[in-house]
Design a protein around this motif. Structure first.
Motif, PDB file in Angstrom:
ATOM      1  N   TYR A   3       0.583  -1.133   0.106  1.00 58.34           N
ATOM      2  CA  TYR A   3      -0.032   0.122  -0.070  1.00 58.34           C
ATOM      3  C   TYR A   3       1.016   1.332  -0.126  1.00 58.34           C
ATOM      4  CZ  TYR A   3      -4.015   3.148   1.084  1.00 58.34           C
ATOM      5  OH  TYR A   3      -4.657   4.229   0.824  1.00 58.34           O
ATOM      6  N   GLN A  45       0.838   4.287  -2.585  1.00 62.07           N
ATOM      7  CA  GLN A  45       0.591   5.544  -2.105  1.00 62.07           C
ATOM      8  C   GLN A  45       1.678   6.717  -2.700  1.00 62.07           C
ATOM      9  OE1 GLN A  45      -1.971   7.079  -0.662  1.00 62.07           O
ATOM     10  NE2 GLN A  45      -0.886   8.942  -0.479  1.00 62.07           N
ATOM     11  N   PRO A 104      -8.676   4.312  -1.975  1.00 59.11           N
ATOM     12  CA  PRO A 104      -7.862   3.405  -0.891  1.00 59.11           C
ATOM     13  C   PRO A 104      -8.572   1.851  -1.295  1.00 59.11           C
ATOM     14  CG  PRO A 104      -8.475   5.284   0.181  1.00 59.11           C
ATOM     15  CD  PRO A 104      -8.941   5.582  -1.076  1.00 59.11           C
ATOM     16  N   GLU A 108      -3.343   2.389   9.171  1.00 57.17           N
ATOM     17  CA  GLU A 108      -4.506   3.481   9.429  1.00 57.17           C
ATOM     18  C   GLU A 108      -4.024   4.474   9.980  1.00 57.17           C
ATOM     19  OE1 GLU A 108      -7.687   5.522  10.750  1.00 57.17           O
ATOM     20  OE2 GLU A 108      -7.484   3.940   8.613  1.00 57.17           O
ATOM     21  N   TYR A 143      -2.132   6.895   7.420  1.00 57.49           N
ATOM     22  CA  TYR A 143      -2.744   7.410   6.144  1.00 57.49           C
ATOM     23  C   TYR A 143      -4.049   7.835   6.420  1.00 57.49           C
ATOM     24  CZ  TYR A 143       1.276   5.760   3.561  1.00 57.49           C
ATOM     25  OH  TYR A 143       2.590   5.390   3.086  1.00 57.49           O
ATOM     26  N   LEU A 168      -7.037   6.303   6.580  1.00 61.35           N
ATOM     27  CA  LEU A 168      -7.864   5.753   5.783  1.00 61.35           C
ATOM     28  C   LEU A 168      -9.309   5.792   6.239  1.00 61.35           C
ATOM     29  CD1 LEU A 168      -5.443   3.000   4.261  1.00 61.35           C
ATOM     30  CD2 LEU A 168      -5.701   5.147   3.633  1.00 61.35           C
TER      31      LEU A 168
END
Length: 317
Positions: free
Chosen positions: A145, A149, A165, A194, A197, A199
């Motif tokens: 991820y 990103q 996402p 988490e 970012y 999310l």
């Protein structure tokens, strides 16, 4: 008694010089030809060598090759539950397959082997997803991820931050199906993702346009004001003896861009040193040639005073 001629105990070098073929045969003739040829070549190029008159190679201005930022539409990225999408499901994998074909296959190939047509010219080559060794950041879900990103500049891997996402997690789960043995994330690692970012909160991605395009918009929006100031500049140029107009002509690559940037859109720094710093920091973007940074202090002063004069006469100060 019979007298026999005595053998010479030493080599008669004088005789060899008169008749060199006794030692070298006829090969010495070829050596002579080669030496004469080298000598003739040297003499023919003596002027070039002596005067260092080999044509110089002129390196093009590197400012012409600066990569601009791409167009990007504004987007609302919906929130996701990291603990939920962090685990693969058939639905996520199928969604990831469609996303892979649309976004990744051109470089990594339809089968994920790094043999896509667009990847043939890349160095290093795109990753072969059938191998779990050598991942730059790692092949855990949280690590992949981060790759999507932020991208990996040194490897030519672009950022996919424009994807929602949930789509990025789907893409990750599909990519991980190409090979077995990928490491799994702990709950703490997913929670750290988490935290990093945010999310679960979602985010707004602002739109952006290339800097060059934005500069064109600025110039066009201010065209009437810039045209009026440009007319003043032309009137000033008609007055002989003024050094400012001639200096601006010499160092400006786009005079209207200079006038727009330093006269209409922002105040000309009243402080001389600040003016020099502003122009020197990004001359191309302001409409100047790179040679502006080579001006003498006296020339900088003339340029500063002239631009301030145009701004004052244009009623902008």
């Amino acid at each position: 008694m019979d007298s026999k001629p005595e053998l010479k105990a030493e080599i008669d070098f004088r005789d060899l010089l008169r008749k060199p073929r006794k030692l070298f045969g006829y090969s010495y003739i070829y050596f002579l030809i080669i030496l004469v040829g080298l000598g003739a070549t040297y003499v023919n190029n003596l002027t070039v060598i002596g005067k260092n008159s080999v044509p110089a190679v002129v390196v093009k201005d590197s400012s012409a090759f600066v990569q601009d930022i791409p167009f990007q539409s504004p987007a609302l990225l919906p929130p996701v539950d990291v603990m939920k999408v962090g685990a693969a499901t058939p639905e996520l994998v199928q969604r990831g397959k469609d996303l892979f074909r649309a976004n990744c296959a051109s470089c990594h190939g339809e089968g994920g082997e790094g043999d896509g047509p667009a990847g043939m010219v890349l160095n290093p080559k795109p990753r072969n997803f059938h191998s779990i060794a050598g991942w730059t950041i790692g092949s855990k879900v949280s690590q992949m991820y981060k790759t999507l990103q932020e991208g990996i500049v040194k490897n030519g891997m672009a950022s996919y931050s424009y994807l929602p996402p949930a789509d990025r997690f789907a893409l990750i789960h599909y990519v991980r199906t190409f090979a077995g043995g990928h490491p799994t994330d702990t709950r703490e690692e997913l929670q750290a993702l988490e935290t990093t970012y945010q999310l679960s909160k979602g985010s707004n991605i602002p739109g952006q346009i290339p800097v060059k395009k934005a500069a064109q918009f600025v110039v066009s929006e201010n065209a009437p004001a810039v045209a009026a100031i440009a007319h003043l500049a032309e009137q000033t140029e008609s007055a002989r003896g003024a050094k400012g107009p001639e200096l601006l002509d010499r160092v400006a690559s786009d005079k209207r861009k200079v006038l727009s940037a330093l006269i209409h859109n922002k105040p000309v720094p009243p402080d001389f040193d600040q003016f020099v710093r502003v122009v020197s920091s990004d001359p191309i973007q302001l409409g100047f040639k790179t040679e502006v940074v080579q001006l003498s202090p006296a020339e900088w002063s003339v340029l500063h005073q002239y631009i301030r004069e145009l701004r004052t006469r244009g009623g902008v100060l």
